[in-house]
Structures are given as structure tokens and as C-alpha cells.
Write a protein that holds these residues in place. Structure first.
Motif, PDB file in Angstrom:
ATOM      1  N   TYR A   1     -45.365  40.130 -13.645  1.00 17.61           N
ATOM      2  CA  TYR A   1     -46.567  39.180 -13.301  1.00 17.61           C
ATOM      3  C   TYR A   1     -46.095  37.156 -14.378  1.00 17.61           C
ATOM      4  O   TYR A   1     -46.857  37.622 -15.524  1.00 17.61           O
ATOM      5  CB  TYR A   1     -47.803  38.771 -12.682  1.00 17.61           C
TER       6      TYR A   1
ATOM      7  N   ARG B   1     -47.046  33.490 -15.446  1.00 17.97           N
ATOM      8  CA  ARG B   1     -47.892  32.526 -15.408  1.00 17.97           C
ATOM      9  C   ARG B   1     -47.478  31.015 -15.642  1.00 17.97           C
ATOM     10  O   ARG B   1     -46.573  31.463 -16.412  1.00 17.97           O
ATOM     11  CB  ARG B   1     -49.093  32.723 -15.788  1.00 17.97           C
TER      12      ARG B   1
ATOM     13  N   THR C   1     -51.185  26.295 -12.006  1.00 14.04           N
ATOM     14  CA  THR C   1     -51.133  27.296 -12.521  1.00 14.04           C
ATOM     15  C   THR C   1     -50.377  28.454 -11.174  1.00 14.04           C
ATOM     16  O   THR C   1     -51.147  28.460  -9.855  1.00 14.04           O
ATOM     17  CB  THR C   1     -51.582  28.513 -13.048  1.00 14.04           C
TER      18      THR C   1
ATOM     19  N   TYR D   1     -55.869  23.367  -9.750  1.00 13.07           N
ATOM     20  CA  TYR D   1     -55.333  24.407 -10.323  1.00 13.07           C
ATOM     21  C   TYR D   1     -53.890  24.324 -10.201  1.00 13.07           C
ATOM     22  O   TYR D   1     -53.609  24.106  -8.990  1.00 13.07           O
ATOM     23  CB  TYR D   1     -56.180  25.857  -9.287  1.00 13.07           C
TER      24      TYR D   1
ATOM     25  N   THR E   1     -59.790  33.809 -10.353  1.00 11.52           N
ATOM     26  CA  THR E   1     -59.249  33.097  -9.880  1.00 11.52           C
ATOM     27  C   THR E   1     -57.450  34.148 -10.587  1.00 11.52           C
ATOM     28  O   THR E   1     -56.706  34.372  -9.822  1.00 11.52           O
ATOM     29  CB  THR E   1     -58.294  31.681 -10.016  1.00 11.52           C
ATOM     30  N   VAL E   2     -57.582  34.078 -11.577  1.00 11.81           N
ATOM     31  CA  VAL E   2     -56.526  35.196 -11.956  1.00 11.81           C
ATOM     32  C   VAL E   2     -56.143  36.652 -11.628  1.00 11.81           C
ATOM     33  O   VAL E   2     -55.412  37.421 -11.149  1.00 11.81           O
ATOM     34  CB  VAL E   2     -56.395  35.209 -13.461  1.00 11.81           C
TER      35      VAL E   2
ATOM     36  N   TYR F   1     -46.933  31.324  -9.701  1.00  9.49           N
ATOM     37  CA  TYR F   1     -46.443  32.252 -10.402  1.00  9.49           C
ATOM     38  C   TYR F   1     -45.203  32.411 -10.050  1.00  9.49           C
ATOM     39  O   TYR F   1     -45.054  32.495  -8.609  1.00  9.49           O
ATOM     40  CB  TYR F   1     -47.433  34.047 -10.778  1.00  9.49           C
TER      41      TYR F   1
ATOM     42  N   SER G   1     -50.576  27.831  -6.792  1.00  9.84           N
ATOM     43  CA  SER G   1     -52.210  27.643  -5.546  1.00  9.84           C
ATOM     44  C   SER G   1     -52.039  26.399  -4.847  1.00  9.84           C
ATOM     45  O   SER G   1     -51.647  25.080  -5.249  1.00  9.84           O
ATOM     46  CB  SER G   1     -53.295  27.512  -6.675  1.00  9.84           C
TER      47      SER G   1
ATOM     48  N   ALA H   1     -55.109  37.455  -8.564  1.00 12.52           N
ATOM     49  CA  ALA H   1     -53.940  36.490  -7.897  1.00 12.52           C
ATOM     50  C   ALA H   1     -53.255  37.488  -8.463  1.00 12.52           C
ATOM     51  O   ALA H   1     -52.567  38.575  -7.987  1.00 12.52           O
ATOM     52  CB  ALA H   1     -53.526  35.128  -8.573  1.00 12.52           C
TER      53      ALA H   1
HETATM   54  C1  PML Z   1     -54.899  30.675  -6.235  1.00 16.76           C
HETATM   55  O1  PML Z   1     -55.171  29.162  -6.117  1.00 16.76           O
HETATM   56  O2  PML Z   1     -55.400  31.691  -5.915  1.00 16.76           O
HETATM   57  C2  PML Z   1     -53.728  30.693  -6.259  1.00 16.76           C
HETATM   58  C3  PML Z   1     -53.907  31.066  -8.014  1.00 16.76           C
HETATM   59  C4  PML Z   1     -52.568  31.678  -8.542  1.00 16.76           C
HETATM   60  C5  PML Z   1     -52.301  31.836 -10.267  1.00 16.76           C
HETATM   61  C6  PML Z   1     -53.408  32.035 -10.646  1.00 16.76           C
HETATM   62  C7  PML Z   1     -53.620  32.850 -12.605  1.00 16.76           C
HETATM   63  O3  PML Z   1     -53.567  31.865 -12.283  1.00 16.76           O
HETATM   64  O4  PML Z   1     -52.032  33.174 -12.959  1.00 16.76           O
END
Ligand code: PML
Length: 277
Positions: free
Chosen positions: A216, A218, A206, A204, A175-176, A208, A199, A179
Motif C-alpha cells: 500500500y 501512500r 493523500t 484530504y 482515514t489511514v 494510494y 480521496s 483505507a
Molecule cells: C478516503 O478518503 O477515505 C480515502 C483515503 C485514502 C488515503 C488514506 C491514507 O492516507 O493512507
């Protein structure tokens, strides 16, 4: 001779059948998506990985999975990731306040920020909204679809380096990484000033804010767990050429080939010192 490259895209969705929906044309709920740029030998393995991902997502089981495998005709532009930081926040209210502050410092007006949160919080938009940075005008033509950032990937070299740097902070997950690659492509478009992302995954929390100014950033608790709202907004120059932006974000092949610094949790003031980037 350069090896041929392929863009592989996956999209999992589910039809929403309800007494209020037309049976012949039911609405589709987006469940999951993924994409990357790969060499031919990698296709089988990547498709397998994408199918597993589509079948095991916290947003639910899809009833349709579309996988597209398309040869990339143009040589991808190589970019670096944005520098990555994480701030600490105790609640969605505080998280939203920090996001607003970062956007404001990047030059986005109050009305444009308001508009972005309003669009993201209204559930149902699939892609990203494009909003002008001063007057808050929405430029993307299809309100339900938005813009889908596509044709993006990361080289093996950069992926290894990124994984190592993220591991040092305990955040080396798909995911990180995905993104950050997406935000880096978006930010590499000259017309884009900043991005806000929350998100849409209920598990989830988090989100940004990304920009050339602060990198970037977060924000771990930008929404409560269980909340399905989410989406992306890209803030662009007031007189931006929307056709160019859409072509760049959806069609222009971009690969991350280098990785900028990845920091752990640091205070907001320290992040603001990176304003010169
Ligand atoms: C998603 O759900 O794909 C977006 C995620 C955004 C944040 C990712 C992160 O933790 O940096």
C-alpha cells in the motif's frame, strides 16, 4: 462456540436540489461512510461513533444517514494488511506520475491507467470502477454506482498493533486505518491486480496505489486541497469473472487479523525492492 458477528454500515448523503435537477428524483451527494465487523456488545457504541462522524464531515451536513446492522452468517476470512509505505512528492503532477509508474510496474497497461484516471476525475461516481488490466474495459454494470467494498473489519488485536505501528509515523488516524483495511481486502481477491485511490474528501490530498507487488503506497499530494474529485479503480485480470469479483468485494466477510510492516517516508526505489511480495 464462536460469538455472533455483526456488520455495521453507515452512509451519510445529501440531496442535490438545483433548477436543473428533477424535483421528484434529485441526485444524492455522498458525504461520508464507514463500516466494520463487530460483536453484539459493541453495536451501541459503534453506532454512536458513526452518527457523530456522519454529522461532522468536511464534505458537508447530510440530510439522510442510513445505518445498517446485519448479522454475518459466514465465518470471516482472516487476512493480513498490505505492507504500508509513504513516498514523498511535491505536486499532484509528480504524484500522478508515481502512481502511473507503480501501476505500470504491476502490469497495468497505459490505456487501463488512462481510463482509471479519467473515471476518477469525472466527479459523481460513488463506488469503485472495475477495469481490466490490459484493454481498459470497464466491467462493473452500474456506471454511477460502481462497486462498494463491504463486509470488512479488523480484530481488536490487529487494530491495537496497527495503531501502534502507524503512530510511530504520525499517521494513526481513522482515514489511514480504514483505507488500509479496505485495500487489503481488495488485494486479497485473486482476480484483482492493483488499486488506485484518490480521496474524494476536499480536505484530504493523500491517495494510494495498492498491489500485492508493492503493498500500500501512500502518495501525499496526489491532488490539490479543495478539490472534490476522487474515487477508486480496481484493475483486474483481462478475463476476470466479474460476478465472482463483485460477490467477493461486496458480500464476502473479511477481517484483518494480522498487520504487516508499516514504514514511514521512504524513497520510491526502496519500495520497488519489495516487488517480491
Ligand atoms: C478516503 O478518503 O477515505 C480515502 C483515503 C485514502 C488515503 C488514506 C491514507 O492516507 O493512507
Amino acid at each position: 462456540m464462536m460469538k455472533k458477528l455483526w456488520n455495521i454500515r453507515m452512509r451519510g448523503s445529501k440531496k442535490l436540489i438545483s433548477p436543473y435537477q428533477p424535483v421528484l428524483n434529485p441526485k444524492e451527494m455522498h458525504i461520508s461512510g464507514a463500516e466494520g465487523i463487530y460483536e453484539a456488545e459493541e453495536i451501541h457504541q459503534v453506532v454512536k461513533k458513526y452518527i457523530n462522524r456522519a454529522m461532522n464531515h468536511s464534505r458537508g451536513k447530510p440530510d439522510k444517514i442510513v445505518i445498517t446492522i446485519e448479522e454475518i452468517k459466514d465465518r470471516p476470512k482472516i487476512i493480513s494488511t498490505l505492507p504500508l509505505f509513504t513516498i514523498e512528492n511535491s505536486s499532484p503532477i509528480e504524484g500522478e506520475k508515481i502512481a502511473r509508474k507503480l501501476l505500470q510496474l504491476a502490469g497495468i497497461s497505459g490505456i487501463s491507467i488512462y481510463r482509471a484516471f479519467e473515471i476518477i476525475k469525472k466527479d459523481g461516481m460513488r463506488g469503485a470502477a472495475i477495469i481490466t488490466s490490459k484493454k481498459g474495459r470497464r466491467l462493473d454494470p452500474n456506471r454511477m454506482r460502481g462497486i462498494r467494498v463491504s463486509r470488512l473489519g479488523i480484530t481488536d488485536f490487529a487494530l491495537k498493533r496497527l495503531s501502534k505501528r502507524l503512530s510511530a509515523h504520525g499517521i494513526n488516524n481513522e482515514t489511514v486505518r480504514e483505507a488500509l483495511v479496505l485495500a487489503s481486502k481488495v488485494s486479497s481477491c485473486e482476480e484483482v491486480i492493483a488499486e488506485l485511490c484518490i480521496s474524494d474528501d476536499p480536505d484530504y490530498t493523500t491517495g494510494y496505489v495498492a498491489s500485492k507487488y508493492f503493498g500500500y503506497v501512500r502518495i501525499p499530494k496526489i491532488k490539490d486541497k479543495g478539490n472534490k474529485i476522487g474515487g477508486r479503480a480496481f484493475f483486474v485480470n483481462e478475463k476476470a469473472d466479474i460476478k465472482y469479483i463483485i460477490e467477493y468485494l461486496e458480500k464476502r466477510p473479511i477481517m484483518v487479523g494480522e498487520v504487516s510492516l508499516c514504514k514511514g517516508i521512504i524513497p520510491l526505489d526502496e519500495i520497488l525492492n519489495y516487488y517480491h511480495i
